[in-house]
Design an enzyme around this catalytic site. Structure first.
Site, short mmCIF file in Angstrom:
data_model
loop_
_atom_site.label_atom_id
_atom_site.label_comp_id
_atom_site.label_asym_id
_atom_site.label_seq_id
_atom_site.Cartn_x
_atom_site.Cartn_y
_atom_site.Cartn_z
N ASP A 66 -2.77 -18.22 2.46
CA ASP A 66 -3.88 -18.98 1.87
C ASP A 66 -4.41 -20.01 2.87
OD1 ASP A 66 -1.31 -19.89 1.47
OD2 ASP A 66 -1.65 -20.74 -0.51
N ASP A 93 -11.07 -8.63 7.50
CA ASP A 93 -12.44 -8.54 7.00
C ASP A 93 -13.11 -9.92 7.05
OD1 ASP A 93 -12.23 -5.85 6.51
OD2 ASP A 93 -13.07 -5.96 4.50
N TYR A 152 0.82 -1.21 0.00
CA TYR A 152 0.00 0.00 0.00
C TYR A 152 0.85 1.26 0.00
CZ TYR A 152 -3.94 -3.10 1.11
OH TYR A 152 -4.88 -4.10 1.09
#
Ligand code: NAD
Length: 376
Positions: free
Chosen positions: A233, A261, A152
């Site tokens: 994962d 999330d 980011y």
């Protein structure tokens, strides 16, 4: 972990409030109502300074993060943020969008650690979409997400390639960045179940291999804490399969964004999860719900304010040193949920005869306030 100055027992605190866009003003106003009740109950004085950031700042000042907002945040004791963004500003170029205000605040205030507790409240067990046996075991995970590094903030751009225009974003971490977030995670684990899971993608990414080396090194300073490593994962699967086995999860900016999330969903609703973003000792932390500005429900007064109210509890504990007051808010939230009050997002398969009452944003904050001051 506390960021307030030790020995600072003043009961007057300056809180920078950034309501932002969409449901941001609704949930931050509702939360201020609860903070005001804390102030009256315990004799504190919270002085709020309302500041512009996000879409509304673009409309008023032409920039998503005015310098005056950054300066006021820096001189506050803590920052409370609602949410920013919305469709009105979606067509602006990336560096002029409301969300740049978040990245700007994180880097300007040096907020490198994002703490996201994901707890399944017993009263909301039916809001957990997982198997009832899994929910019954309980979920109490603390995500520690690196916040000012990784993709980011890495180099990005567009260039020509043999296949036409190419876009790239860079994931890069240095030793110091990983060290400080690892220390944050281990310190938090010491106050919990003493178990850290470091999530990476070390089977593929060089940045993850360095991440793992540094975390292993830092772990030597915390011999009481059990450390395991998990590929991202696999972590996304294990969070669904056996969420009750996690304690503290430390991970990079992007992996933390996604996994927290997922944790929001398994604990009921994104409207329930608070967060704290912390920098160096003695600097103001920023507290915000993990959800966005929810334009689809903005202005309807149905948004769940509990994530923001619980963020206020984190603020009282971590930046203002008011542990008893923080616990009081958390107890009041649990009490209101156990009385059957719900905003629409946390009603899942319950029936009216389950004694569940659906209420709006300000009714919910009003119930929390009443519970806090002892009125049923
Ligand atoms: P979102 O979190 O705003 O909404 C996702 C879904 O969850 C929506 O259906 C929404 O109604 C629901 N929801 C969110 N918060 C809720 C609450 N408190 N109560 C009840 N329901 C709630 O995510 P999105 O739709 O991807 O993003 C909307 C805007 O918010 C975008 O502009 C995005 O960039 C921005 N955003 C801001 C932040 C932030 O300010 N920290 C974080 C994420 C997204």
């Amino acid at each position: 972990m506390k960021t307030f100055k030790e020995g600072n027992y003043m009961s007057k605190f300056r809180i920078a409030v950034i309501p932002g866009d969409g449901i941001g003003p609704e949930v931050s106003n509702a939360s201020r109502e609860v903070l005001d009740a804390v102030a009256v109950k315990y004799g504190h004085s919270f002085i709020y300074e309302e500041l512009l950031a996000g879409g509304i700042a673009i409309d008023v000042t032409g920039t998503p993060l005015p310098k005056s907002t950054v300066a006021a945040c820096r001189s506050s004791d803590a920052v409370l943020l609602g949410a920013v963004g919305g469709p009105k500003w979606d067509t602006l170029p990336g560096d002029q969008r409301p969300e740049r205000a978040l990245l700007g605040l994180r880097s300007e205030l040096g907020l490198f650690a994002n703490i996201r507790p994901a707890v399944l409240h017993p009263a909301l067990a039916s809001a957990c979409p997982l198997h009832p046996d899994t929910a019954a075991k309980g979920i109490d995970i603390c995500f520690v997400r690196e916040l000012t590094g990784g993709m980011y903030f890495g180099e990005r751009g567009r260039r020509q390639s043999a296949g036409g225009e190419e876009a790239y974003d860079t994931e890069a971490y240095n030793v110091e960045e990983v060290k400080r977030i690892a220390h944050t995670a281990f310190k938090i684990a010491m106050g919990r179940k003493k178990h850290v899971t470091s999530v990476d993608k070390a089977n593929v990414l060089e940045s993850s291999r360095l991440w793992r080396e540094v975390v292993l090194d830092v772990a030597k300073e915390y011999p009481e804490v059990e450390l395991d490593h998990m590929y991202v994962d696999n972590a996304s699967m294990q969070l669904i399969k056996r969420p009750g086995d996690f304690d503290v999860v430390v991970t990079s900016n992007m992996f933390g964004d996604i996994l927290s999330d997922e944790a929001a969903m398994i604990t009921g609703s994104i409207g329930m999860l608070p967060s704290a973003s912390l920098g160096a000792e003695g600097t103001p932390g920023m507290y915000e719900p993990i959800h966005g500005s929810a334009p689809d429900i903005a202005g309807k007064h149905i948004a769940n304010p509990l994530a923001t109210i619980l963020s206020c509890a984190m603020m009282l504990r971590m930046s203002l040193g008011l542990e008893r007051e923080a616990e009081d808010i958390e107890t009041a939230v649990a009490d209101v949920l156990s009385q059957g009050y719900r905003t629409a997002d946390i009603v899942y398969g319950e029936r009216s005869d389950d004694n569940v009452m659906v209420i709006g944003t300000f009714e919910m904050s009003g119930k929390v306030k009443k519970s806090l001051i002892g009125i049923k």
